[in-house]
Motif scaffolding. Structure first.
Motif, mmCIF file in Angstrom:
data_model
loop_
_atom_site.group_PDB
_atom_site.id
_atom_site.type_symbol
_atom_site.label_atom_id
_atom_site.label_comp_id
_atom_site.label_asym_id
_atom_site.label_seq_id
_atom_site.Cartn_x
_atom_site.Cartn_y
_atom_site.Cartn_z
ATOM 1 N N MET A 118 0.843 -1.180 0.000
ATOM 2 C CA MET A 118 0.000 0.000 0.000
ATOM 3 C C MET A 118 0.885 1.239 0.000
ATOM 4 O O MET A 118 2.037 1.193 0.394
ATOM 5 N N LYS A 119 0.331 2.326 -0.438
ATOM 6 C CA LYS A 119 1.044 3.602 -0.462
ATOM 7 C C LYS A 119 0.425 4.532 0.572
ATOM 8 O O LYS A 119 -0.806 4.623 0.675
ATOM 9 N N TYR A 120 1.289 5.198 1.345
ATOM 10 C CA TYR A 120 0.830 6.116 2.383
ATOM 11 C C TYR A 120 1.465 7.486 2.212
ATOM 12 O O TYR A 120 2.617 7.595 1.777
ATOM 13 N N VAL A 121 0.733 8.509 2.597
ATOM 14 C CA VAL A 121 1.260 9.857 2.758
ATOM 15 C C VAL A 121 1.153 10.158 4.248
ATOM 16 O O VAL A 121 0.072 10.022 4.835
ATOM 17 N N ILE A 122 2.279 10.524 4.854
ATOM 18 C CA ILE A 122 2.299 10.818 6.283
ATOM 19 C C ILE A 122 2.732 12.266 6.474
ATOM 20 O O ILE A 122 3.780 12.681 5.979
ATOM 21 N N LEU A 123 1.916 13.034 7.184
ATOM 22 C CA LEU A 123 2.190 14.438 7.479
ATOM 23 C C LEU A 123 2.537 14.553 8.951
ATOM 24 O O LEU A 123 1.777 14.093 9.808
ATOM 25 N N VAL A 124 3.696 15.164 9.276
ATOM 26 C CA VAL A 124 4.079 15.396 10.669
ATOM 27 C C VAL A 124 4.496 16.845 10.831
ATOM 28 O O VAL A 124 5.077 17.443 9.926
ATOM 29 N N SER A 125 4.160 17.414 11.994
ATOM 30 C CA SER A 125 4.480 18.824 12.203
ATOM 31 C C SER A 125 4.483 19.161 13.686
ATOM 32 O O SER A 125 4.097 18.366 14.533
ATOM 33 N N HIS A 126 4.896 20.383 13.943
ATOM 34 C CA HIS A 126 4.694 20.995 15.247
ATOM 35 C C HIS A 126 3.288 21.583 15.245
ATOM 36 O O HIS A 126 2.809 22.050 14.204
ATOM 37 N N GLY A 127 2.624 21.559 16.383
ATOM 38 C CA GLY A 127 1.287 22.135 16.474
ATOM 39 C C GLY A 127 0.269 21.349 15.667
ATOM 40 O O GLY A 127 0.386 20.135 15.489
ATOM 41 N N LYS A 128 -0.722 22.037 15.154
ATOM 42 C CA LYS A 128 -1.841 21.404 14.444
ATOM 43 C C LYS A 128 -1.718 21.511 12.929
ATOM 44 O O LYS A 128 -2.670 21.238 12.198
ATOM 45 N N ILE B 4 1.701 -0.119 8.868
ATOM 46 C CA ILE B 4 2.650 0.051 7.762
ATOM 47 C C ILE B 4 3.723 -1.033 7.846
ATOM 48 O O ILE B 4 4.301 -1.264 8.908
ATOM 49 N N SER B 5 3.980 -1.668 6.707
ATOM 50 C CA SER B 5 5.013 -2.716 6.660
ATOM 51 C C SER B 5 6.203 -2.231 5.839
ATOM 52 O O SER B 5 6.138 -1.196 5.176
ATOM 53 N N ASN B 6 7.263 -3.017 5.863
ATOM 54 C CA ASN B 6 8.472 -2.628 5.127
ATOM 55 C C ASN B 6 8.280 -2.683 3.614
ATOM 56 O O ASN B 6 9.081 -2.127 2.876
ATOM 57 N N ASP B 7 7.226 -3.314 3.136
ATOM 58 C CA ASP B 7 6.954 -3.373 1.704
ATOM 59 C C ASP B 7 6.062 -2.235 1.216
ATOM 60 O O ASP B 7 5.837 -2.098 0.017
ATOM 61 N N ASP B 8 5.550 -1.432 2.128
ATOM 62 C CA ASP B 8 4.700 -0.302 1.746
ATOM 63 C C ASP B 8 5.550 0.862 1.240
ATOM 64 O O ASP B 8 6.736 0.964 1.559
ATOM 65 N N THR C 181 9.900 10.528 13.459
ATOM 66 C CA THR C 181 9.238 9.839 12.354
ATOM 67 C C THR C 181 10.252 9.040 11.533
ATOM 68 O O THR C 181 10.010 7.884 11.194
ATOM 69 N N CYS C 182 11.374 9.655 11.230
ATOM 70 C CA CYS C 182 12.405 8.947 10.459
ATOM 71 C C CYS C 182 12.928 7.731 11.211
ATOM 72 O O CYS C 182 13.161 6.678 10.605
ATOM 73 N N GLU C 183 13.103 7.854 12.523
ATOM 74 C CA GLU C 183 13.540 6.710 13.323
ATOM 75 C C GLU C 183 12.525 5.570 13.250
ATOM 76 O O GLU C 183 12.895 4.411 13.089
ATOM 77 N N HIS C 184 11.250 5.902 13.385
ATOM 78 C CA HIS C 184 10.208 4.873 13.403
ATOM 79 C C HIS C 184 9.939 4.271 12.029
ATOM 80 O O HIS C 184 9.391 3.170 11.949
ATOM 81 N N LEU C 185 10.286 4.976 10.970
ATOM 82 C CA LEU C 185 10.047 4.455 9.621
ATOM 83 C C LEU C 185 11.316 3.961 8.949
ATOM 84 O O LEU C 185 11.326 3.730 7.746
ATOM 85 N N ALA C 186 12.370 3.772 9.715
ATOM 86 C CA ALA C 186 13.644 3.325 9.143
ATOM 87 C C ALA C 186 13.514 1.974 8.442
ATOM 88 O O ALA C 186 14.248 1.688 7.499
#
Length: 96
Positions: free
Chosen positions: A1-11, A55-59, A76-81
């Motif tokens: 599957m393909k994901y778009v993940i948005l991360v930020s400070h605040g809202k 999310i798997s390593n093949d996504d 986020t980068c650490e968790h998605l390594a």
């Protein structure tokens, strides 16, 4: 599957996801998490971990962050390594 993940400070990330859902409808492949004012990095990490648990390593992942080197981006980068195919982009808060 393909994901778009948005991360930020605040809202910011959640607000962008909300705007996208108005245009494209609610999508399970677009995830957003923000490090909100008053929340700890540990709380952000727990929330992010819960959001990306499927999310798997093949996504494929497109990661959008607000600040290079900011806590949300770094965590986020650490968790998605483990993800093989990812593209990292940024949507910036302008500096004045």
């Amino acid at each position: 599957m393909k994901y778009v993940i948005l991360v930020s400070h605040g809202k910011f990330a959640n607000g962008l996801n909300d705007a996208l859902s108005m245009l494209a409808g609610n999508r399970e492949d677009i995830l957003s998490v923000g490090l909100e004012n008053g929340k700890s990095v540990d709380e952000f990490t727990a929330l992010f971990t819960e959001k990306v648990k499927d999310i798997s390593n093949d996504d494929d992942v497109i990661l959008l962050g607000d600040i290079i080197g900011g806590s949300p981006y770094d965590l986020t980068c650490e968790h998605l390594a483990f993800v093989k195919n990812k593209l990292v982009l940024f949507f910036y808060i302008p500096k004045f």
